[in-house]
Design a protein around this motif. Structure first.
Motif, PDB file in Angstrom:
ATOM      1  N   MET A  59      50.642  42.573  42.504  1.00 30.41           N
ATOM      2  CA  MET A  59      50.303  41.179  42.629  1.00 30.41           C
ATOM      3  C   MET A  59      48.921  40.959  42.004  1.00 30.41           C
ATOM      4  O   MET A  59      48.001  41.725  42.236  1.00 30.41           O
ATOM      5  CB  MET A  59      50.286  40.779  44.102  1.00 30.41           C
ATOM      6  N   LYS A  60      48.819  39.887  41.244  1.00 26.50           N
ATOM      7  CA  LYS A  60      47.555  39.551  40.595  1.00 26.50           C
ATOM      8  C   LYS A  60      46.635  38.880  41.612  1.00 26.50           C
ATOM      9  O   LYS A  60      47.034  37.935  42.282  1.00 26.50           O
ATOM     10  CB  LYS A  60      47.818  38.600  39.430  1.00 26.50           C
ATOM     11  N   PRO A  61      45.385  39.357  41.747  1.00 31.05           N
ATOM     12  CA  PRO A  61      44.457  38.679  42.664  1.00 31.05           C
ATOM     13  C   PRO A  61      44.120  37.291  42.142  1.00 31.05           C
ATOM     14  O   PRO A  61      44.153  37.054  40.929  1.00 31.05           O
ATOM     15  CB  PRO A  61      43.230  39.588  42.673  1.00 31.05           C
ATOM     16  N   PRO A  62      43.809  36.370  43.038  1.00 25.32           N
ATOM     17  CA  PRO A  62      43.493  35.009  42.585  1.00 25.32           C
ATOM     18  C   PRO A  62      42.211  34.976  41.762  1.00 25.32           C
ATOM     19  O   PRO A  62      41.318  35.805  41.943  1.00 25.32           O
ATOM     20  CB  PRO A  62      43.325  34.234  43.890  1.00 25.32           C
ATOM     21  N   ASP A  63      42.126  34.019  40.860  1.00 24.26           N
ATOM     22  CA  ASP A  63      40.909  33.830  40.079  1.00 24.26           C
ATOM     23  C   ASP A  63      39.804  33.305  40.999  1.00 24.26           C
ATOM     24  O   ASP A  63      40.062  32.562  41.941  1.00 24.26           O
ATOM     25  CB  ASP A  63      41.142  32.816  38.956  1.00 24.26           C
ATOM     26  N   ILE A  64      38.569  33.684  40.697  1.00 25.38           N
ATOM     27  CA  ILE A  64      37.422  33.200  41.454  1.00 25.38           C
ATOM     28  C   ILE A  64      37.012  31.849  40.871  1.00 25.38           C
ATOM     29  O   ILE A  64      36.772  31.746  39.664  1.00 25.38           O
ATOM     30  CB  ILE A  64      36.265  34.209  41.400  1.00 25.38           C
ATOM     31  N   PRO A  65      36.931  30.815  41.705  1.00 21.50           N
ATOM     32  CA  PRO A  65      36.549  29.492  41.197  1.00 21.50           C
ATOM     33  C   PRO A  65      35.150  29.528  40.575  1.00 21.50           C
ATOM     34  O   PRO A  65      34.286  30.290  41.007  1.00 21.50           O
ATOM     35  CB  PRO A  65      36.565  28.599  42.440  1.00 21.50           C
ATOM     36  N   PRO A  66      34.899  28.679  39.597  1.00 25.58           N
ATOM     37  CA  PRO A  66      33.591  28.693  38.935  1.00 25.58           C
ATOM     38  C   PRO A  66      32.435  28.295  39.856  1.00 25.58           C
ATOM     39  O   PRO A  66      31.293  28.672  39.602  1.00 25.58           O
ATOM     40  CB  PRO A  66      33.747  27.685  37.792  1.00 25.58           C
ATOM     41  N   ASP A  67      32.717  27.575  40.933  1.00 22.62           N
ATOM     42  CA  ASP A  67      31.661  27.151  41.858  1.00 22.62           C
ATOM     43  C   ASP A  67      31.605  28.009  43.125  1.00 22.62           C
ATOM     44  O   ASP A  67      31.050  27.596  44.139  1.00 22.62           O
ATOM     45  CB  ASP A  67      31.853  25.687  42.228  1.00 22.62           C
TER      46      ASP A  67
END
Length: 57
Positions: A1-9
């Motif tokens: 499973m791909k980990p979620p992207d980290i939001p830019p903020d």
């Protein structure tokens, strides 16, 4: 499973969460009020407030 992207903020969100001084505190009526209101509004049995920092929920 791909980990979620980290939001830019994410750094700003974590700083704001830390500034609220609500982590590792006892239960607070203000959160209980929010969850009671959410339960009534959405007609569900359970509602919760979940605070997520860098390492825990």
């Amino acid at each position: 499973m791909k980990p979620p992207d980290i939001p830019p903020d994410e750094d700003a969100r974590l700083a704001e969460l830390c500034s609220l001084n609500v982590l590792d505190t006892i239960a607070e009526e203000r959160f209980d009020r929010l969850t009671r209101m959410a339960r009534r509004l959405f007609g569900v049995d359970v509602a919760l407030v979940s605070l997520v920092d860098e390492n825990r929920q």
